[in-house]
Design an enzyme around this catalytic site. Structure first.
Site, PDB file in Angstrom:
ATOM      1  N   ASN A 210     -11.517  -8.431  -4.962  1.00  0.00           N
ATOM      2  CA  ASN A 210     -12.243  -8.392  -3.699  1.00  0.00           C
ATOM      3  C   ASN A 210     -13.002  -9.695  -3.562  1.00  0.00           C
ATOM      4  O   ASN A 210     -13.890  -9.995  -4.357  1.00  0.00           O
ATOM      5  CB  ASN A 210     -13.183  -7.185  -3.637  1.00  0.00           C
ATOM      6  CG  ASN A 210     -12.411  -5.903  -3.392  1.00  0.00           C
ATOM      7  OD1 ASN A 210     -11.402  -5.911  -2.685  1.00  0.00           O
ATOM      8  ND2 ASN A 210     -12.850  -4.818  -3.984  1.00  0.00           N
TER       9      ASN A 210
ATOM     10  N   HIS B 221     -12.020   3.530 -12.933  1.00  0.00           N
ATOM     11  CA  HIS B 221     -12.067   2.273 -12.197  1.00  0.00           C
ATOM     12  C   HIS B 221     -13.195   1.414 -12.794  1.00  0.00           C
ATOM     13  O   HIS B 221     -14.360   1.808 -12.776  1.00  0.00           O
ATOM     14  CB  HIS B 221     -12.336   2.570 -10.711  1.00  0.00           C
ATOM     15  CG  HIS B 221     -12.513   1.342  -9.866  1.00  0.00           C
ATOM     16  ND1 HIS B 221     -11.647   1.011  -8.842  1.00  0.00           N
ATOM     17  CD2 HIS B 221     -13.453   0.367  -9.895  1.00  0.00           C
ATOM     18  CE1 HIS B 221     -12.054  -0.124  -8.284  1.00  0.00           C
ATOM     19  NE2 HIS B 221     -13.158  -0.528  -8.906  1.00  0.00           N
TER      20      HIS B 221
ATOM     21  N   ARG C 121     -15.384 -11.131  -1.981  1.00  0.00           N
ATOM     22  CA  ARG C 121     -16.625 -11.046  -1.190  1.00  0.00           C
ATOM     23  C   ARG C 121     -17.702 -10.362  -2.018  1.00  0.00           C
ATOM     24  O   ARG C 121     -17.450  -9.949  -3.136  1.00  0.00           O
ATOM     25  CB  ARG C 121     -16.367 -10.205   0.060  1.00  0.00           C
ATOM     26  CG  ARG C 121     -15.783  -8.863  -0.348  1.00  0.00           C
ATOM     27  CD  ARG C 121     -15.756  -7.864   0.752  1.00  0.00           C
ATOM     28  NE  ARG C 121     -14.845  -6.758   0.488  1.00  0.00           N
ATOM     29  CZ  ARG C 121     -15.108  -5.713  -0.261  1.00  0.00           C
ATOM     30  NH1 ARG C 121     -16.284  -5.591  -0.845  1.00  0.00           N
ATOM     31  NH2 ARG C 121     -14.219  -4.761  -0.455  1.00  0.00           N
TER      32      ARG C 121
ATOM     33  N   GLU D 194      -6.720  -5.488  -8.209  1.00  0.00           N
ATOM     34  CA  GLU D 194      -6.918  -6.414  -7.080  1.00  0.00           C
ATOM     35  C   GLU D 194      -8.190  -7.219  -7.257  1.00  0.00           C
ATOM     36  O   GLU D 194      -9.009  -6.938  -8.134  1.00  0.00           O
ATOM     37  CB  GLU D 194      -6.966  -5.660  -5.742  1.00  0.00           C
ATOM     38  CG  GLU D 194      -8.185  -4.791  -5.585  1.00  0.00           C
ATOM     39  CD  GLU D 194      -8.483  -4.436  -4.122  1.00  0.00           C
ATOM     40  OE1 GLU D 194      -8.016  -5.131  -3.205  1.00  0.00           O
ATOM     41  OE2 GLU D 194      -9.218  -3.452  -3.915  1.00  0.00           O
TER      42      GLU D 194
HETATM   43  P1  ADP Z   1      -8.322  -0.693  -1.910  1.00  0.00           P
HETATM   44  O1  ADP Z   1      -8.155  -2.169  -1.815  1.00  0.00           O
HETATM   45  O2  ADP Z   1      -7.804   0.028  -0.724  1.00  0.00           O
HETATM   46  O3  ADP Z   1      -9.704  -0.299  -2.305  1.00  0.00           O
HETATM   47  P2  ADP Z   1      -7.381  -0.509  -4.672  1.00  0.00           P
HETATM   48  O4  ADP Z   1      -6.100  -1.107  -5.116  1.00  0.00           O
HETATM   49  O5  ADP Z   1      -8.641  -1.256  -5.010  1.00  0.00           O
HETATM   50  O6  ADP Z   1      -7.349  -0.242  -3.093  1.00  0.00           O
HETATM   51  O7  ADP Z   1      -7.513   0.940  -5.246  1.00  0.00           O
HETATM   52  C1  ADP Z   1      -8.557   1.817  -4.873  1.00  0.00           C
HETATM   53  C2  ADP Z   1      -8.510   3.065  -5.725  1.00  0.00           C
HETATM   54  O8  ADP Z   1      -7.238   3.721  -5.587  1.00  0.00           O
HETATM   55  C3  ADP Z   1      -8.662   2.836  -7.208  1.00  0.00           C
HETATM   56  O9  ADP Z   1     -10.005   2.741  -7.613  1.00  0.00           O
HETATM   57  C4  ADP Z   1      -7.995   4.093  -7.760  1.00  0.00           C
HETATM   58  O10 ADP Z   1      -8.831   5.220  -7.657  1.00  0.00           O
HETATM   59  C5  ADP Z   1      -6.836   4.286  -6.809  1.00  0.00           C
HETATM   60  N1  ADP Z   1      -5.619   3.591  -7.309  1.00  0.00           N
HETATM   61  C6  ADP Z   1      -5.141   2.382  -6.924  1.00  0.00           C
HETATM   62  N2  ADP Z   1      -4.025   2.057  -7.610  1.00  0.00           N
HETATM   63  C7  ADP Z   1      -3.781   3.083  -8.464  1.00  0.00           C
HETATM   64  C8  ADP Z   1      -2.776   3.364  -9.458  1.00  0.00           C
HETATM   65  N3  ADP Z   1      -1.775   2.528  -9.700  1.00  0.00           N
HETATM   66  N4  ADP Z   1      -2.878   4.515 -10.148  1.00  0.00           N
HETATM   67  C9  ADP Z   1      -3.879   5.394  -9.927  1.00  0.00           C
HETATM   68  N5  ADP Z   1      -4.849   5.211  -8.996  1.00  0.00           N
HETATM   69  C10 ADP Z   1      -4.805   4.070  -8.278  1.00  0.00           C
END
Ligand code: ADP
Length: 448
Positions: free
Chosen positions: A290, A208, A292, A288
């Site tokens: 964020n 990430h 904020r 995505e």
């Molecule tokens: P949230 O808004 O709930 O934090 P995110 O879309 O930012 O959700 O994702 C949070 C975490 O979920 C990411 O850092 C990753 O660890 C996991 N994740 C999200 N999408 C994927 C994906 N397509 N493949 C693998 N892991 C994912």
């Protein structure tokens, strides 16, 4: 400059914002619930207004109460912190129509980017790579199966309105996809009051990487480099660092450029974070935005020397960005460990109760952002994050050594915390090598 700001949040981030305001000579109005009424950090605010019961719905999420308190106390702006109302477009809209400056992006941008499928569309339209998946919200089971066949298993089902790592489910075959779909929709409805879900390819062994962006009201947009937040448990970040130890200079440039591209596409103002996943081959995918201030913003502050909260307030006031992209010179390595009042040896059970002894670490390059102290009563009503330890050193090796020293120094008695777990994680040879992925913690925990 503003003369009085309301801080519509609680705990460590409320104190963080109050401190920035004090340094800027701005008076602060803090809000609190009945359960926080006696919290010591509130003494740092000029005025405190108790706006409702301990339950967040009646207090920190209660827009009419917050706006009434704002009107009584004659504030000019509201800083929403993170969580609670910080990404709620409707709240920003109410502020706008009440002539209160919302310290964040415009309500229209919050609404657009708060819907993850809309954000995906913006990324696609601007040629920023997204994780292969559904073009929009998935309507029914058949469509979900068709998409999964097209992109191949495993897939991840995500809530369009999702956040905080909640409401995500991985499916490895048709049966688990069909089973998970209904559950994910129900979970999304109950958590976010919106059952819409979408599907992405599940990126295995992902990292990430996110980019801090800033925009002003005059079309100037910059980035402040990246943070690596791969060390997570249940999609929730535990340790964050900058720079990312796992990407090349070239990839860093490409990711930061992509983040700015998305910000430009929506005419982004104030602070934001564009999140990406990086796969084993070094390909990156937008996930995505964020809209904020992030929990992990101090990591960026430590390497850039820029106070993000003050910058947010200046931009909200209408000042131009006074930082030029070329002048940003990230220095050293910064690492943050979140401290949760949870017991890792007992299923991460929350630990409400009294802190009987408290002795935080200090020393060169160590920063502790926290509102707790000896005698502080941790409420069962809110998120269990109680503190963040951030370090900054010349090299990653030194930063890890400094963090180990700081966490070993940290004394908290009366409740259990995640400090011992963080110590184990950052002491692991795989972490030292920068060779981890988002499943690292779960894999270790499953091995006991
Ligand atoms: P949230 O808004 O709930 O934090 P995110 O879309 O930012 O959700 O994702 C949070 C975490 O979920 C990411 O850092 C990753 O660890 C996991 N994740 C999200 N999408 C994927 C994906 N397509 N493949 C693998 N892991 C994912």
């Amino acid at each position: 400059m503003f003369s009085r700001i309301m801080v519509a949040n609680r705990g460590e981030i409320a104190l963080r914002i109050i401190r920035a305001c004090r340094e800027m000579g701005i008076e602060t109005v803090a809000i609190c619930s009945k359960s926080d009424e006696n919290a010591r950090y509130l003494k740092q605010a000029d005025i405190t207004v108790c706006i409702g019961p301990p339950e967040s719905d009646g207090s920190y999420l209660n827009i009419p109460s917050i706006i009434s308190a704002a009107e009584i106390t004659d504030i000019e702006a509201i800083h929403p912190g993170y969580g609670f109302l910080s990404e709620v477009g409707h709240f920003a809209e109410v502020c706008e129509s009440s002539n209160i400056v919302f310290v964040g992006p415009r309500s229209e941008v919050l609404k657009k980017l708060g819907n993850k499928t809309e954000a995906r569309k913006i990324a696609i339209a601007n040629k920023v790579p997204v994780v292969p998946g559904s073009e929009s919200v998935v309507k029914d089971q058949q469509q979900a199966l068709d998409i999964a066949h097209k992109i191949g298993y495993p897939v991840i089902i995500k809530a369009s309105a999702g956040g905080g790592g909640r409401g995500m489910r991985v499916a490895h075959n048709n049966i688990s996809l069909v089973n998970s779909l209904a559950i994910a929709q129900r979970e999304a409805e109950s958590a976010f009051k919106d059952p819409s879900i979408y599907i992405e390819k599940y990126i295995e062994d992902a990292r990430h990487v996110e980019v801090q962006i800033f925009g002003d009201n005059y079309g100037n947009i910059i980035h402040l480099g990246e943070r690596d937040c791969t060390l997570q448990r249940r999609h929730q970040k535990l340790v964050e660092e900058s720079p990312s130890p796992s990407i090349s200079e070239r990839l860093r440039e490409d990711i930061c450029k992509a983040a700015v591209k998305i910000a430009r596409a929506v005419n982004y103002t104030n602070a934001g974070t564009v999140e990406f996943l990086v796969d084993k081959e070094g390909k990156f995918y937008f996930i995505e935005v964020n809209t904020r201030l992030q929990v992990e913003h101090p990591v960026t502050e430590m390497v850039t020397g820029i106070d993000l909260v003050k910058q947010q307030i200046r931009i909200a006031y209408g000042e131009r960005l006074n930082i030029k992209q070329k002048k940003i010179n990230n220095q050293g390595v910064s690492l943050e460990c979140r401290v949760y009042a949870e017991d890792p040896s007992n299923g991460f059970r929350p630990q409400p109760g009294k802190i009987t002894m408290y002795n935080p670490p200090g020393g060169r390059g160590v920063r502790v952002d926290s509102h707790v102290h000896a005698g502080y009563e941790i409420s069962p009503y809110y998120d269990s994050l109680i503190s963040k330890v951030i370090v900054n050193q010349k090299t990653r090796e030194e930063a890890i050594a400094c963090m180990k020293r700081a966490l070993n120094e940290y004394e908290i008695e009366g409740i259990k915390t995640t400090i011992p777990l963080s110590l184990e994680l950052i002491s692991h040879p795989q972490f030292a090598n920068g060779n981890i992925n988002t499943n690292f913690v779960e894999n270790l925990l499953s091995k006991g």
